[in-house]
Design an enzyme around this catalytic site. Sequence first.
Site, PDB file in Angstrom:
ATOM      1  CB  SER A 140      -0.808   0.118   1.398  1.00 14.81           C
ATOM      2  OG  SER A 140      -0.160  -0.184   2.445  1.00 14.81           O
TER       3      SER A 140
ATOM      4  CG  HIS B  47      -3.960  -1.000  -2.103  1.00 14.19           C
ATOM      5  ND1 HIS B  47      -4.645   0.166  -1.954  1.00 14.19           N
ATOM      6  CD2 HIS B  47      -3.585  -1.126  -0.253  1.00 14.19           C
ATOM      7  CE1 HIS B  47      -4.680   0.676  -0.425  1.00 14.19           C
ATOM      8  NE2 HIS B  47      -3.726  -0.807   0.089  1.00 14.19           N
TER       9      HIS B  47
ATOM     10  CE  LYS C 229      -7.527   0.498   0.645  1.00  6.83           C
ATOM     11  NZ  LYS C 229      -8.299  -0.702   1.837  1.00  6.83           N
TER      12      LYS C 229
END
Length: 388
Positions: A176, A204, A238
């Site tokens: 990350s 991610h 996300k």
Amino acid sequence: MHDFTQELAGLAAQSLARTRHVVDGPQGPVLEVDGQACLSFCSNDYLGLANHPELVAACVSAAAQYGVGAAASALISGHASAHERLEQELAAFTGLPRALCFSSGYMANLGIIGALVGAGDTVFLDRLSHASLIDGARLAGAEFRVFPHNDTARLEQVLARCKSRRKLVITDAVFSMDGDLAPLPELAALCERHGAWLLVDDAHGFGVLGPQGRGSLAHAGLCASRSPHVLYMGTLGKAAGAAGAFVAGHAALLEWIMQRARTYMFTTAHPPMLAAAASAALGVIARDEWRRERLRELARLLRQGLDGLPWRLLPSVTAIQPLLVGDNAAARALAQRLRQLGIWAPAICPPTVPRGTARLRISLSALHTPAHVEQLLAALRHAAGAPS
């Protein structure tokens, strides 16, 4: 009672004190931050879905059907048909037999690790793994071994010597703060050879990497459905633009996690309306390839434009583009200078990153334009004293 005033002053003196900012309006490339309009490069809304009309409509419709809160844990009365549908869709999307939803990625990692290992077992953790993975390993009570970042040779050495009844290898898929990728095929092969589980945290990479955004396992060409050793964790707050998280894997393993993960058993399920929004997000993720293409193009423009400036971007093929500064105070000063120029790109300092590697974490979104990247580059050139 202990007074933390002195310790807080110490954090401030080392440029390590953190500050919250008040954001108004929906997530997007431009945010109102503490009353100031800023071009934002700090969000994990990589595909620009947090304010997508299809997600908003799904959430509103589900709120009318289910209300706002789940009101109980999933194992009591909190598991709605929206959750059931989302889990089935996530399993199909990732190509794995079953999925299980959690209220957040942090809760998912704590619960998964604690369900799989305990005293007498061993956890092997990449040195740059996320805090939730580190905390999960510590809380599980297993022996805790850290291997150097992405060092599969070192991992194989310690795995070969391990005599524990259960072995669990843990890694981020996309790290990350660096944006680099784990060597997933090599890790999966090692775990298969040494009888270990592999837990992949793709917070991610889910939505961003792989065909149709199906994640880092797909990006690496891994067919996890063929291996009962692989567990895949993804977040829904996300790139998916909603909230929550999930773990996907083989059915028996997922059933065990559901039965034993304390962060699943003893917390209220996340709201059904957010599960409905996540379901809508899966359709957009698979359909809109242009969003991933835009991210790749923006990263290329950013890298080209930084030539000649005193900072360098760490190698990354993802939406995370870390600009290495080094010194804590220098990184914070650069971030503050950009804020004065209308750019929000946060400084990341220890302990989030190793000492001496303070940086700006530049996060790209599919809703950024080339003009937005040029505005960031112009601000960086101005901060460096270079000609615009």
